[in-house]
Design a protein around this motif. Structure first.
Motif, PDB file in Angstrom:
ATOM      1  N   UNK A  94     -25.289 -21.599   2.581  1.00 42.04           N
ATOM      2  CA  UNK A  94     -24.122 -20.717   2.676  1.00 42.04           C
ATOM      3  C   UNK A  94     -23.458 -20.427   1.341  1.00 42.04           C
ATOM      4  N   UNK A  95     -23.194 -21.454   0.513  1.00 41.79           N
ATOM      5  CA  UNK A  95     -22.542 -21.165  -0.769  1.00 41.79           C
ATOM      6  C   UNK A  95     -23.362 -20.210  -1.636  1.00 41.79           C
ATOM      7  N   UNK A  96     -24.674 -20.442  -1.752  1.00 40.07           N
ATOM      8  CA  UNK A  96     -25.493 -19.575  -2.609  1.00 40.07           C
ATOM      9  C   UNK A  96     -25.628 -18.168  -2.019  1.00 40.07           C
ATOM     10  N   UNK A  97     -25.599 -18.065  -0.685  1.00 38.97           N
ATOM     11  CA  UNK A  97     -25.724 -16.744  -0.044  1.00 38.97           C
ATOM     12  C   UNK A  97     -24.535 -15.845  -0.358  1.00 38.97           C
ATOM     13  N   UNK A  98     -23.454 -16.442  -0.893  1.00 35.86           N
ATOM     14  CA  UNK A  98     -22.300 -15.618  -1.273  1.00 35.86           C
ATOM     15  C   UNK A  98     -22.640 -14.665  -2.417  1.00 35.86           C
ATOM     16  N   UNK A  99     -23.785 -14.891  -3.078  1.00 36.96           N
ATOM     17  CA  UNK A  99     -24.207 -13.960  -4.128  1.00 36.96           C
ATOM     18  C   UNK A  99     -24.399 -12.561  -3.538  1.00 36.96           C
ATOM     19  N   UNK A 100     -24.710 -12.496  -2.241  1.00 30.71           N
ATOM     20  CA  UNK A 100     -24.772 -11.199  -1.557  1.00 30.71           C
ATOM     21  C   UNK A 100     -23.512 -10.934  -0.749  1.00 30.71           C
ATOM     22  N   UNK A 101     -22.989 -11.956  -0.095  1.00 25.14           N
ATOM     23  CA  UNK A 101     -21.889 -11.760   0.858  1.00 25.14           C
ATOM     24  C   UNK A 101     -20.555 -11.476   0.167  1.00 25.14           C
ATOM     25  N   UNK A 102     -20.450 -11.815  -1.125  1.00 26.04           N
ATOM     26  CA  UNK A 102     -19.238 -11.495  -1.875  1.00 26.04           C
ATOM     27  C   UNK A 102     -19.630 -10.837  -3.193  1.00 26.04           C
ATOM     28  N   UNK A 103     -19.478  -9.512  -3.236  1.00 29.97           N
ATOM     29  CA  UNK A 103     -19.823  -8.816  -4.488  1.00 29.97           C
ATOM     30  C   UNK A 103     -18.867  -9.235  -5.596  1.00 29.97           C
ATOM     31  N   UNK A 104     -17.632  -9.571  -5.244  1.00 26.45           N
ATOM     32  CA  UNK A 104     -16.659 -10.014  -6.247  1.00 26.45           C
ATOM     33  C   UNK A 104     -17.157 -11.307  -6.903  1.00 26.45           C
ATOM     34  N   UNK A 105     -17.611 -12.249  -6.094  1.00 30.73           N
ATOM     35  CA  UNK A 105     -18.117 -13.532  -6.618  1.00 30.73           C
ATOM     36  C   UNK A 105     -19.392 -13.314  -7.421  1.00 30.73           C
ATOM     37  N   UNK A 106     -20.254 -12.420  -6.905  1.00 35.14           N
ATOM     38  CA  UNK A 106     -21.505 -12.119  -7.584  1.00 35.14           C
ATOM     39  C   UNK A 106     -21.233 -11.558  -8.991  1.00 35.14           C
ATOM     40  N   UNK A 107     -20.229 -10.699  -9.120  1.00 37.37           N
ATOM     41  CA  UNK A 107     -19.872 -10.166 -10.448  1.00 37.37           C
ATOM     42  C   UNK A 107     -19.359 -11.289 -11.347  1.00 37.37           C
ATOM     43  N   UNK A 108     -18.635 -12.204 -10.760  1.00 39.98           N
ATOM     44  CA  UNK A 108     -18.099 -13.343 -11.500  1.00 39.98           C
ATOM     45  C   UNK A 108     -19.239 -14.222 -12.032  1.00 39.98           C
ATOM     46  N   UNK A 109     -20.219 -14.479 -11.159  1.00 45.94           N
ATOM     47  CA  UNK A 109     -21.398 -15.258 -11.572  1.00 45.94           C
ATOM     48  C   UNK A 109     -22.094 -14.550 -12.739  1.00 45.94           C
ATOM     49  N   UNK A 110     -22.285 -13.237 -12.582  1.00 50.24           N
ATOM     50  CA  UNK A 110     -23.009 -12.495 -13.623  1.00 50.24           C
ATOM     51  C   UNK A 110     -22.247 -12.519 -14.940  1.00 50.24           C
ATOM     52  N   UNK A 111     -20.926 -12.372 -14.851  1.00 52.23           N
ATOM     53  CA  UNK A 111     -20.124 -12.392 -16.079  1.00 52.23           C
ATOM     54  C   UNK A 111     -20.264 -13.755 -16.752  1.00 52.23           C
ATOM     55  N   UNK A 112     -20.165 -14.817 -15.964  1.00 53.30           N
ATOM     56  CA  UNK A 112     -20.234 -16.170 -16.533  1.00 53.30           C
ATOM     57  C   UNK A 112     -21.610 -16.453 -17.119  1.00 53.30           C
ATOM     58  N   UNK A 113     -22.650 -15.873 -16.501  1.00 54.00           N
ATOM     59  CA  UNK A 113     -24.019 -16.158 -16.934  1.00 54.00           C
ATOM     60  C   UNK A 113     -24.511 -15.165 -17.980  1.00 54.00           C
ATOM     61  N   UNK A 114     -23.697 -14.172 -18.303  1.00 53.34           N
ATOM     62  CA  UNK A 114     -24.097 -13.175 -19.298  1.00 53.34           C
ATOM     63  C   UNK A 114     -25.207 -12.253 -18.825  1.00 53.34           C
ATOM     64  N   UNK A 115     -25.255 -11.985 -17.522  1.00 59.54           N
ATOM     65  CA  UNK A 115     -26.299 -11.123 -16.952  1.00 59.54           C
ATOM     66  C   UNK A 115     -25.869  -9.658 -17.097  1.00 59.54           C
ATOM     67  N   UNK A 116     -26.765  -8.797 -17.597  1.00 56.62           N
ATOM     68  CA  UNK A 116     -26.385  -7.383 -17.765  1.00 56.62           C
ATOM     69  C   UNK A 116     -26.089  -6.707 -16.426  1.00 56.62           C
TER      70      UNK A 116
END
Ligand code: AMP
Ligand code: GLY
Length: 423
Positions: A94-116
């Motif tokens: 469930x926690x990892x599936x939030x990468x799809x279920x929450x676009x806000x969180x997914x953007x946060x992950x990408x920002x923190x990880x330096x993903x383009x």
């Protein structure tokens, strides 16, 4: 082995087909499945979000591997619940599936990880969102953060359109709670590519990339849909691009998820925009197989699928997959009124003598009490053509799509047009 596939769409039919192809003696269960999965598996009438019942079923049946198709049950924690009962499960918790279920969180992950990815900001307050939109260059994109059945992203040519979309989400609340948070982001130029990677949490195995056709009408016009067709291979896919996708996108994302105690295993689907320099930018992440991408990717996996799914589920070393040099093209046949108000019930006729290389995957179908096959959803069937070349696969898919009949049938005759144009 005994497998349980959770879900009821074309993706799940294709998964069952691929499992059966590799392991003809396997016992297959589908929950809830459709009229197509019933040809290969025993359908169990438990809905995909019936978490407790699915866990009981898998435990009672001593299933060796559960493969979860849709994002909904993954976000609800189905995979965690199954694993806590000792049942090997393909799909993130469930926690990892939030990468799809929450676009806000997914953007946060990408920002923190330096993903383009496109620059963005997230809002819960309409007035602040409107202020940001007012100063944003055009075009721009407004997205409901939560799960909105593929309808949550609105590409806006103008700030006025973006303001209207933000009002609909944060004011009128057209997506309900899925629109409590809204992401406003810059428009990315380029060509889209779906890159799906199997992962045990750290290692990745990139599956043959595919290109999806999200718009309803030929020439990529009309409303967005779940996907009207797909093809693979795609000439955009090169070893250089794959190396960039692994080093800039997949590896940093998986590391950041693990760092946040949301380790991801299963299939990480990166919806990418490839810019004119051949660099990948993330449009979105999904935590599951794509639909209809799966209907072209799986027919191209010659060997190793079961072992790879099993390794992901157990966190073991990923085995090698062999990929066929064949091309695959799938054409979705949708019901009248799709995507807004699909009409159910039309009787479907599938000729027995479809061209060689045609695979018919059921998406929204059911058999009525008299045994007649009927449309039961927006996307009804996905017809995959497999051939030695793109052109051959496209011809088979299109010919089969023409010959299958039901009242109100809608489909695109131009699936793969970009590839055809590349020559
Ligand atoms: P999503 O639900 O985020 O996958 O968005 C659905 C579709 O909208 C994508 O497949 C793209 O075609 C388009 N889209 C979303 N975000 C962007 C973006 N930032 N730039 C360009 N197109 C986008
Ligand atoms: N075909 C797009 C998706 O599965 O999200």
């Amino acid at each position: 082995m005994k497998f349980l596939v959770v879900g009821s769409g074309g993706r799940e039919h294709a998964l069952l087909w691929a499992l059966k192809r590799e392991q003809p003696d396997a016992v297959l269960l589908a929950a809830p499945g459709n009229a197509g999965t019933a040809l290969l598996a025993t359908n169990i009438p438990i809905p995909a979000d019936g978490i407790a019942d699915l866990v009981d079923l898998a435990a009672r049946e001593r299933v060796d591997l559960v493969v979860v198709g849709p994002e909904g049950p993954l976000a609800l924690g189905l995979a965690d619940r199954l694993r806590s009962r000792g049942i090997p499960t393909f799909g993130p918790g469930g926690p990892a599936a939030q990468i799809e279920a929450s676009k806000a969180w997914s953007k946060d992950i990408m920002a923190a990880a330096g993903v383009p990815t496109a620059s963005s900001r997230t809002f819960s307050d309409l007035a602040l969102a409107l202020q940001y939109i007012d100063a944003h260059p055009e075009p721009l994109v407004v997205k409901a953060s939560g799960l909105a059945a593929g309808k949550g992203a609105v590409v806006c040519a103008t700030r006025a359109e973006a303001a209207a979309a933000a009002r609909a989400m944060l004011g009128t609340r057209v997506f309900g709670a899925a629109g409590d948070l809204v992401v406003v982001e810059a428009f990315l130029e380029g060509e889209e590519l779906s890159v799906l990677a199997l992962t045990n949490g750290s290692d990745v195995a990139i599956l043959p990339p595919a290109q999806d056709h999200k718009r309803l009408l030929e020439g990529d016009r009309g409303p967005n849909t779940g996907g009207m067709g797909a093809y693979s291979p795609v000439a955009l896919d090169t070893p250089e691009l794959r190396a960039k996708v692994v080093s800039r996108v997949l590896a940093p994302t998986l590391a950041e998820l693990a760092r946040r105690d949301a380790p991801f295993s299963g299939v990480l689907y990166a919806g990418l925009m490839i810019d004119r320099n051949g660099d990948p930018w993330v449009v979105e992440f999904n935590c599951r197989f794509g639909d209809p991408e799966t209907q072209v990717i799986l027919p191209r996996i010659a060997t190793g699928l079961v072992a790879a799914l099993d390794a992901c589920a157990r966190g073991a070393r990923l085995p090698d997959l062999t990929i066929s040099s064949n091309a695959a093209v799938t054409t979705v046949l949708a019901a009248r009124g799709y995507p807004d108000e699909p009409q159910k019930g039309a009787a479907i006729t599938i000729p027995v003598d479809l061209p060689t290389g045609a695979l018919v995957f059921h998406a929204g179908t059911r058999r009525d009490d008299a045994g007649i096959l009927r449309a039961a959803g927006g996307r009804v069937l996905a017809v995959t053509g497999v051939g030695a070349t793109f052109a051959a696969a496209q011809a088979v898919s299109r010919a089969a799509a023409e010959r299958i009949e039901f009242d109100g049938k809608q489909f695109r005759r131009d699936i793969g047009w970009r590839e055809a144009a590349r020559g």
